[in-house]
Design a protein around this motif. Structure first.
Motif, mmCIF file in Angstrom:
data_model
loop_
_atom_site.group_PDB
_atom_site.id
_atom_site.type_symbol
_atom_site.label_atom_id
_atom_site.label_comp_id
_atom_site.label_asym_id
_atom_site.label_seq_id
_atom_site.Cartn_x
_atom_site.Cartn_y
_atom_site.Cartn_z
ATOM 1 N N VAL A 36 53.131 -112.259 4.206
ATOM 2 C CA VAL A 36 53.219 -111.422 5.403
ATOM 3 C C VAL A 36 52.237 -111.903 6.465
ATOM 4 N N GLU A 37 51.065 -112.342 6.039
ATOM 5 C CA GLU A 37 50.112 -112.923 6.988
ATOM 6 C C GLU A 37 50.649 -114.230 7.564
ATOM 7 N N ARG A 39 53.746 -115.401 7.919
ATOM 8 C CA ARG A 39 54.907 -115.376 8.802
ATOM 9 C C ARG A 39 54.534 -115.069 10.240
ATOM 10 N N GLU A 40 53.412 -114.383 10.465
ATOM 11 C CA GLU A 40 53.005 -114.071 11.827
ATOM 12 C C GLU A 40 52.626 -115.332 12.608
ATOM 13 N N ALA A 46 59.851 -110.598 9.580
ATOM 14 C CA ALA A 46 59.389 -110.308 8.230
ATOM 15 C C ALA A 46 60.553 -110.192 7.257
ATOM 16 N N ASP A 115 61.770 -115.566 4.664
ATOM 17 C CA ASP A 115 61.872 -114.939 5.970
ATOM 18 C C ASP A 115 63.320 -115.010 6.451
ATOM 19 N N VAL A 160 55.683 -103.054 2.113
ATOM 20 C CA VAL A 160 54.387 -103.648 2.456
ATOM 21 C C VAL A 160 53.904 -103.000 3.752
ATOM 22 N N ARG A 162 50.453 -102.554 6.670
ATOM 23 C CA ARG A 162 49.158 -103.033 7.160
ATOM 24 C C ARG A 162 48.310 -101.812 7.525
ATOM 25 N N ILE A 169 46.508 -106.068 4.757
ATOM 26 C CA ILE A 169 47.881 -105.908 4.294
ATOM 27 C C ILE A 169 47.864 -105.329 2.885
ATOM 28 N N VAL A 171 50.089 -104.412 -0.353
ATOM 29 C CA VAL A 171 51.339 -104.591 -1.096
ATOM 30 C C VAL A 171 51.347 -103.582 -2.241
#
Length: 323
Positions: A36-37, A39-40, A46, A115, A160, A162, A169, A171
């Motif tokens: 998740v971190e 993909r930014e 996401a 993704d 998930v 934040r 983040i 999970v």
């Protein structure tokens, strides 16, 4: 730019790990937090949403950072190299190949970056290739199924999140295990359920390739051509469509969702054009008819949108492109 691409691809970053056929063993809860971190930094959507993509008719690589010419010999470095190389090929108007698309997809898997937007973007290039890039389509099917398994897992454990105060983040414990358990029942999401053609074999036989399995379809039988499928026609055959009627297919043809529209005769193309022009929103008969023949209608929808931008055409293109 061409020199940068040559220099970039000359780097030896080591072999890409083989993609396992099941749920990725290394994709645990900690890896999900990292994903998740990660993909930014790629400006991709996401995993937990199929419908975040709103960049409809632009190549997504146009929105990436400028490429580097040297990359680290790590899974992330390899992914960055493949993304940068893809951007340069786009800038040079160089068509992707099955090999380059598979390299991008496999690099994303090796970096444990699952993704929806990456896969949908690869599909928009893969559908244009001939012969059909079977390995890419099968790789996309696996990639989408991992994403769908993550949806299944998140439905059980919660999504998930934040933390708004700390930015950490979170999970839910057991999400990856729940996803792994759900993987055998996971499909390719809307790439299985939308944008498919319902066809029948009127004369002859065809071979449907779906998820790596060949199925022979003979006269009198019906089948679906999905966006990740390939239909092979060993000898001349006649297909049937409920609206467009008979469709003749030459021996040796390969039919995909990307090239199906080329099979239509002038009268059938005119009928498609009339239906596209008559679309008035999701509730209209014309809209439903076009929705049921998207691979046949897509080129006309796109041309119509360029001349007369409208919400119905935009929605249809998003649906086919992998919204």
């Amino acid at each position: 730019m061409a020199r940068d691409l040559e220099q970039m691809m000359a780097q030896d970053l080591g072999p890409v790990p083989a993609v396992t056929p099941g749920f990725p063993a290394r994709l645990d809860d900690a890896a999900l937090a990292t994903m998740v971190e990660l993909r930014e930094g790629f400006a991709f959507s996401a995993f937990f949403s199929e419908r975040e993509w709103s960049q409809a008719f632009n190549d997504l690589m146009e929105h990436q950072r400028m490429p580097r010419t040297h990359h680290a010999a790590t899974p992330l470095g390899r992914l960055e190299r493949e993304v940068d190389a893809h951007y340069l090929r786009w800038s040079l108007h160089t068509q992707e190949s099955a090999a380059t698309l598979l390299a991008l997809l496999n690099a994303a898997e090796a970096a444990l970056l699952y993704d929806w937007e990456i896969a949908a973007h690869v599909w928009t290039h893969a559908r244009e290739l001939e012969p059909a890039p079977v390995a890419v389509l099968e790789g996309l099917d696996h990639y989408f199924r991992v994403i769908r398994a993550l949806h299944i897992g998140a439905a059980i454990t919660g999504p998930v999140m934040r933390d708004k105060k700390t930015g950490v983040i979170e999970v839910p414990p057991g999400l990856a295990a729940a996803a792994a358990h759900g993987f055998p029942d996971a499909d390719a999401g809307s790439f299985d359920s939308e944008g498919a053609l319902a066809l029948s074999v009127l004369r002859g036989r065809v071979v449907l390739l779906h998820r790596g399995v060949e199925q022979v379809v003979t006269a009198g039988e019906e089948f679906f051509l999905r966006r990740l499928d390939v239909v092979r026609v060993p000898a001349a055959a006649t297909l049937g469509h409920s609206v467009l009627g008979e469709i003749e297919v030459a021996a040796g043809s390969e039919i995909t969702a990307g090239n199906a529209s080329r099979l239509l005769l002038p009268g059938q193309r005119e009928l498609v054009a009339q239906l596209v022009a008559a679309m008035r929103g999701p509730g209209s008969d014309a809209y439903r008819s076009v929705e049921a023949m998207l691979p046949f209608a897509y080129p006309r929808i796109r041309a119509n949108y360029m001349d007369y931008p409208g919400e119905s055409s935009r929605m249809m293109m998003l649906k086919f492109d992998g919204e």
